[in-house]
Motif scaffolding. Structure first.
Motif, PDB file in Angstrom:
ATOM      1  N   ASN A  40      -7.343  33.487 -61.529  1.00 43.06           N
ATOM      2  CA  ASN A  40      -7.898  34.841 -61.686  1.00 43.06           C
ATOM      3  C   ASN A  40      -8.695  35.278 -60.464  1.00 43.06           C
ATOM      4  N   TYR A  41      -8.244  34.834 -59.297  1.00 46.50           N
ATOM      5  CA  TYR A  41      -8.938  35.153 -58.044  1.00 46.50           C
ATOM      6  C   TYR A  41      -7.914  35.666 -57.044  1.00 46.50           C
ATOM      7  N   PHE A  42      -8.156  36.885 -56.537  1.00 42.99           N
ATOM      8  CA  PHE A  42      -7.250  37.478 -55.570  1.00 42.99           C
ATOM      9  C   PHE A  42      -8.041  37.954 -54.349  1.00 42.99           C
ATOM     10  N   VAL A  43      -7.359  37.939 -53.204  1.00 46.61           N
ATOM     11  CA  VAL A  43      -8.007  38.263 -51.932  1.00 46.61           C
ATOM     12  C   VAL A  43      -7.281  39.423 -51.264  1.00 46.61           C
ATOM     13  N   CYS A  44      -8.002  40.482 -50.942  1.00 46.70           N
ATOM     14  CA  CYS A  44      -7.465  41.562 -50.103  1.00 46.70           C
ATOM     15  C   CYS A  44      -7.625  41.151 -48.642  1.00 46.70           C
ATOM     16  N   LEU A  45      -6.578  41.327 -47.873  1.00 46.45           N
ATOM     17  CA  LEU A  45      -6.611  41.002 -46.448  1.00 46.45           C
ATOM     18  C   LEU A  45      -7.099  39.574 -46.201  1.00 46.45           C
ATOM     19  N   GLY A  46      -6.518  38.652 -46.943  1.00 47.03           N
ATOM     20  CA  GLY A  46      -6.814  37.252 -46.743  1.00 47.03           C
ATOM     21  C   GLY A  46      -5.997  36.683 -45.602  1.00 47.03           C
ATOM     22  N   PRO A  47      -5.929  35.358 -45.495  1.00 46.41           N
ATOM     23  CA  PRO A  47      -5.102  34.748 -44.451  1.00 46.41           C
ATOM     24  C   PRO A  47      -3.652  35.219 -44.553  1.00 46.41           C
ATOM     25  N   ASN A  48      -3.026  35.397 -43.397  1.00 44.48           N
ATOM     26  CA  ASN A  48      -1.626  35.837 -43.315  1.00 44.48           C
ATOM     27  C   ASN A  48      -1.393  37.205 -43.943  1.00 44.48           C
ATOM     28  N   SER A  49      -2.345  38.115 -43.739  1.00 47.51           N
ATOM     29  CA  SER A  49      -2.157  39.466 -44.274  1.00 47.51           C
ATOM     30  C   SER A  49      -2.220  40.550 -43.209  1.00 47.51           C
ATOM     31  N   ALA A  50      -2.760  40.240 -42.037  1.00 53.47           N
ATOM     32  CA  ALA A  50      -2.837  41.259 -40.992  1.00 53.47           C
ATOM     33  C   ALA A  50      -1.449  41.518 -40.409  1.00 53.47           C
ATOM     34  N   LEU A  51      -1.354  42.560 -39.606  1.00 53.20           N
ATOM     35  CA  LEU A  51      -0.067  42.946 -39.032  1.00 53.20           C
ATOM     36  C   LEU A  51      -0.160  43.011 -37.514  1.00 53.20           C
ATOM     37  N   GLY A  52       0.862  42.490 -36.853  1.00 55.36           N
ATOM     38  CA  GLY A  52       0.961  42.641 -35.411  1.00 55.36           C
ATOM     39  C   GLY A  52       1.540  43.981 -35.030  1.00 55.36           C
ATOM     40  N   LYS A  56      -4.878  28.844 -28.327  1.00 59.01           N
ATOM     41  CA  LYS A  56      -3.628  29.186 -27.647  1.00 59.01           C
ATOM     42  C   LYS A  56      -2.407  28.681 -28.396  1.00 59.01           C
ATOM     43  N   ASP A  57      -2.549  27.501 -29.010  1.00 59.63           N
ATOM     44  CA  ASP A  57      -1.392  26.882 -29.640  1.00 59.63           C
ATOM     45  C   ASP A  57      -1.647  26.533 -31.105  1.00 59.63           C
ATOM     46  N   GLY A  58      -2.551  27.259 -31.761  1.00 60.55           N
ATOM     47  CA  GLY A  58      -2.840  26.986 -33.166  1.00 60.55           C
ATOM     48  C   GLY A  58      -1.811  27.616 -34.094  1.00 60.55           C
ATOM     49  N   ARG A  59      -1.985  27.340 -35.387  1.00 61.00           N
ATOM     50  CA  ARG A  59      -1.141  27.979 -36.398  1.00 61.00           C
ATOM     51  C   ARG A  59      -1.443  29.474 -36.440  1.00 61.00           C
ATOM     52  N   VAL A  60      -0.428  30.269 -36.701  1.00 57.15           N
ATOM     53  CA  VAL A  60      -0.638  31.702 -36.910  1.00 57.15           C
ATOM     54  C   VAL A  60      -1.108  31.866 -38.359  1.00 57.15           C
ATOM     55  N   THR A  61      -2.406  32.071 -38.516  1.00 55.02           N
ATOM     56  CA  THR A  61      -2.994  32.132 -39.856  1.00 55.02           C
ATOM     57  C   THR A  61      -3.398  33.541 -40.267  1.00 55.02           C
ATOM     58  N   THR A  84      -6.629  24.202 -42.874  1.00 57.48           N
ATOM     59  CA  THR A  84      -5.946  25.468 -42.571  1.00 57.48           C
ATOM     60  C   THR A  84      -5.966  26.328 -43.827  1.00 57.48           C
ATOM     61  N   PRO A  85      -6.068  27.637 -43.702  1.00 62.13           N
ATOM     62  CA  PRO A  85      -6.188  28.503 -44.882  1.00 62.13           C
ATOM     63  C   PRO A  85      -4.851  28.738 -45.580  1.00 62.13           C
ATOM     64  N   GLU A  86      -4.329  27.700 -46.233  1.00 68.11           N
ATOM     65  CA  GLU A  86      -3.077  27.834 -46.982  1.00 68.11           C
ATOM     66  C   GLU A  86      -3.266  28.787 -48.154  1.00 68.11           C
ATOM     67  N   ASN A  87      -2.247  29.558 -48.456  1.00 74.24           N
ATOM     68  CA  ASN A  87      -2.352  30.561 -49.506  1.00 74.24           C
ATOM     69  C   ASN A  87      -0.966  30.937 -49.991  1.00 74.24           C
ATOM     70  N   TYR A  88      -0.927  31.841 -50.954  1.00 74.25           N
ATOM     71  CA  TYR A  88       0.330  32.353 -51.483  1.00 74.25           C
ATOM     72  C   TYR A  88       0.387  33.856 -51.244  1.00 74.25           C
ATOM     73  N   LEU A  89       1.304  34.282 -50.421  1.00 75.05           N
ATOM     74  CA  LEU A  89       1.509  35.705 -50.122  1.00 75.05           C
ATOM     75  C   LEU A  89       0.239  36.386 -49.617  1.00 75.05           C
ATOM     76  N   SER A  90      -0.666  35.617 -49.065  1.00 75.88           N
ATOM     77  CA  SER A  90      -1.946  36.079 -48.505  1.00 75.88           C
ATOM     78  C   SER A  90      -2.962  36.463 -49.570  1.00 75.88           C
ATOM     79  N   VAL A  91      -2.622  36.372 -50.857  1.00 75.74           N
ATOM     80  CA  VAL A  91      -3.505  36.928 -51.884  1.00 75.74           C
ATOM     81  C   VAL A  91      -4.050  35.911 -52.878  1.00 75.74           C
ATOM     82  N   ALA A  92      -3.479  34.700 -52.966  1.00 80.15           N
ATOM     83  CA  ALA A  92      -3.886  33.769 -54.012  1.00 80.15           C
ATOM     84  C   ALA A  92      -3.903  32.338 -53.477  1.00 80.15           C
ATOM     85  N   VAL A  93      -4.681  31.477 -54.153  1.00 81.26           N
ATOM     86  CA  VAL A  93      -4.835  30.079 -53.759  1.00 81.26           C
ATOM     87  C   VAL A  93      -4.746  29.209 -55.012  1.00 81.26           C
TER      88      VAL A  93
END
Length: 582
Positions: free
Chosen positions: A430-442, A508-513, A416-425
């Motif tokens: 020294n690696y940051f992600v824009c719109l990574g896991p858990n960054s989109a909006l409903g 249908k029943d996966g983690r909200v990533t 599963t794409p575990e992360n910190y605040l959607s931006v770091a792992v």
């Protein structure tokens, strides 16, 4: 032959930084406000890449910036996607940079070409293009602990030559929804008519008068069907799952222009008013933004907003399907609104009620040379087969990203794409992600979230310069806490309901990533003040005291002394307390 990074730079395993000797010299020869040079590489020049380029150059001194872009122009998804009806599914005036309002949007829901032109203008205005290297694709990235740098392998897409590069900070701005894939349908590529994916549209193809099949009723399918309908002979629309269609935002604005006109055109007169009267424009813009930011409660199970939304959505769909009321029961979901991504879909439901459209819910079992065969045994002849079936939503990197001890990000995210605040792992300094896991909006403003993520990156880089840090890496415990927080948060939201959604990797029943655990206003507050205690740090020359320098400031070293801290505009005057009369 392309050599791998390990052959060019060598393979170096991570060793924890050793503290300097207690009796060693720790006064470092640097001014306390001296900003060491940093090279930052951004991958991608879509919206995130453009805003990153602007904010980094604005806020980071002594910066060497490079943006690698695989396409020949900026714009990302708005450059690549050109299917009929491709447009923003929120009002255009909320889909722009906060600092660069566009008062000349031609329509309420702007089309892809107009959005791409807007971001091209923004990139040109703020001097981004001189830092972007087009048709250059990063194909591998590997962290080197000995140098505290990212070693990159980049391919020139013209010559196909690969060459090395390196940087102190790597920012991935490749986006989440641009790695398209064909659906797994037996016989799909045996089809002898025209086969096309919505994300790889051939604009030269003339489909007028043809019998068309559109597979998928996600965002792209919802836009394609009504926009192809006027010129084709017939559309078979294959709908695997039921979905809610949202009432249009800012309904009062639509009603002012005619109740049936959902994606209205702005008149030249109205655009002229917006350009001449900033207050009038701000009033209009804020009205739409306020509505966009006021629906978070509808995503939380059991709230009045959530309970009431179902009847509002259902009534909206009934009205729009009034020509074929029997379709309503066939499309009505059993899950609550917003479990799948909401889209207003201007004209979509009305198109389904058109006599030229057949909605087919029977499962596709096979494609042959002439058409589609469904589970009920019916063969549906087709001239033009459109797969509006989406993207790879697993967040797996599209090229090797290798962190400490040779661990790849694909390995790190295999379960599963575990992360910190959607931006770091953890394990990827020294690696940051824009719109990574858990960054989109409903719901809410995605552009606001993107801007605040990038603000956060600038705070981190500023800290690295200010505190003389050579690498910073989020702690594993912080990643685990955020993962646990997300899992708990989403149990009380509509997103955890029993619906198949890309928010849950197509399950249908996966983690909200995919989603941020809160509103976009919540994200704004979260990114405003980084928790530096959630990171570990390695320092230049392994000297944690280096930040304090050698007793000088840069101005003093440059013989420029000023006392402007006494200027009124620099002074922090406290408010005068009113003495209460006894």
């Amino acid at each position: 032959m392309i050599r791998r990074i390990s052959e060019i730079f060598g393979s170096i395993s991570y060793k924890p930084t050793e503290a300097p000797s207690p009796d060693g010299w720790i006064v470092q020869e640097r001014a306390i406000d001296q900003c060491r040079p940093l090279r930052v590489v951004v991958i991608g020049s879509g919206i995130s890449g453009i805003i990153s380029s602007i904010r980094l150059r604005q806020r980071i001194p002594n910066l060497d910036l490079c943006v690698y872009e695989k396409n020949p122009d900026v714009g990302g998804t708005w450059l690549e996607n050109r299917y009929p009806g491709c447009a923003c599914d929120i009002p255009a005036h909320t889909y722009q940079a906060s600092f660069e309002p566009n008062k000349e949007w031609s329509t309420f829901y702007a089309a892809a070409p107009e959005i791409q032109r807007y971001w091209k203008r923004v990139a040109e205005k703020y001097g981004c293009l001189e830092h972007i290297k087009f048709e250059q694709q990063v194909i591998e990235a590997s962290w080197n602990d000995a140098t505290s740098k990212w070693n990159l392998l980049v391919r020139d897409l013209d010559s196909l030559r690969a060459y090395p590069d390196e940087c102190d900070m790597l920012i991935s701005a490749t986006g989440a929804l641009n790695d398209w894939k064909w659906p797994s349908i037996p016989g799909l590529h045996d089809f002898k008519g025209k086969l096309m994916h919505s994300a790889k549209w051939d604009e030269s193809y003339d489909y007028n008068g043809q019998r068309v099949a559109v597979i998928g009723n996600g965002s792209s399918g919802i836009q394609i069907v009504p926009n192809m309908l006027p010129t084709v002979a017939h559309i078979d629309h294959y709908v695997r799952g039921r979905t809610w269609l949202a009432p249009t935002f800012a309904r009062n604005q639509i009603d002012m222009r005619g109740a049936e006109l959902e994606n209205f055109l702005f008149s030249p007169e109205e655009i002229a008013i917006f350009k001449a009267d900033h207050n009038a424009y701000q009033k209009f813009r804020k009205e739409i933004e306020l509505e966009l930011q006021s629906i978070h409660g509808a995503t939380l199970l059991g709230t009045p907003e959530q309970i009431g939304s179902e009847s509002v959505f259902a009534q909206n769909m009934k009205i729009r399907l009034r020509r074929k009321p029997e379709l309503f029961e066939n499309l009505l979901p059993s899950f609550p609104p917003a479990c799948r991504r909401l889209t207003p879909g201007p004209g979509y439901l009305e198109a389904l009620a058109d006599d030229k459209v057949d909605v087919i819910s029977s499962e596709i079992v096979k494609v042959d040379s002439k058409g589609i065969i469904t589970a009920d045994g019916v063969h549906h002849p087709t001239d033009f087969l459109v797969c509006a079936t989406g993207f790879d939503t697993t967040f797996t990197p599209r090229f090797p990203v290798i962190g400490r001890n040779g661990v790849s990000l694909a390995q790190r995210w295999a379960k599963t794409p575990e992360n910190y605040l959607s931006v770091a792992v953890d394990g990827f300094p020294n690696y940051f992600v824009c719109l990574g896991p858990n960054s989109a909006l409903g719901e809410g403003s995605l552009l606001l979230l993107i801007e605040k993520e990038i603000d956060y990156f600038t705070y981190c880089i500023q800290k690295m310069q200010r505190d003389n840090i050579r690498s910073m890496c989020v702690q594993k415990e912080a990643v685990e806490r955020f993962t646990r927080h997300c899992d708990q948060y989403f149990t009380r939201t509509v997103f955890s309901s029993n619906c198949r959604s890309w928010y849950k990797g197509g399950q249908k029943d996966g983690r909200v990533t995919a989603l941020w655990p809160g509103s976009s206003l919540h994200a704004m507050k979260t990114f405003a003040h980084p928790r530096w205690e959630d990171y570990t740090y390695d320092y230049v020359e392994d000297n944690a005291n280096g930040w304090i320098g050698d007793g000088w400031t840069m101005n003093e070293k440059n013989k420029v002394i000023n006392v402007d801290y006494l200027d009124d505009d620099q002074m922090d005057f406290p408010p005068i307390a009113c003495v209460m009369a006894e």
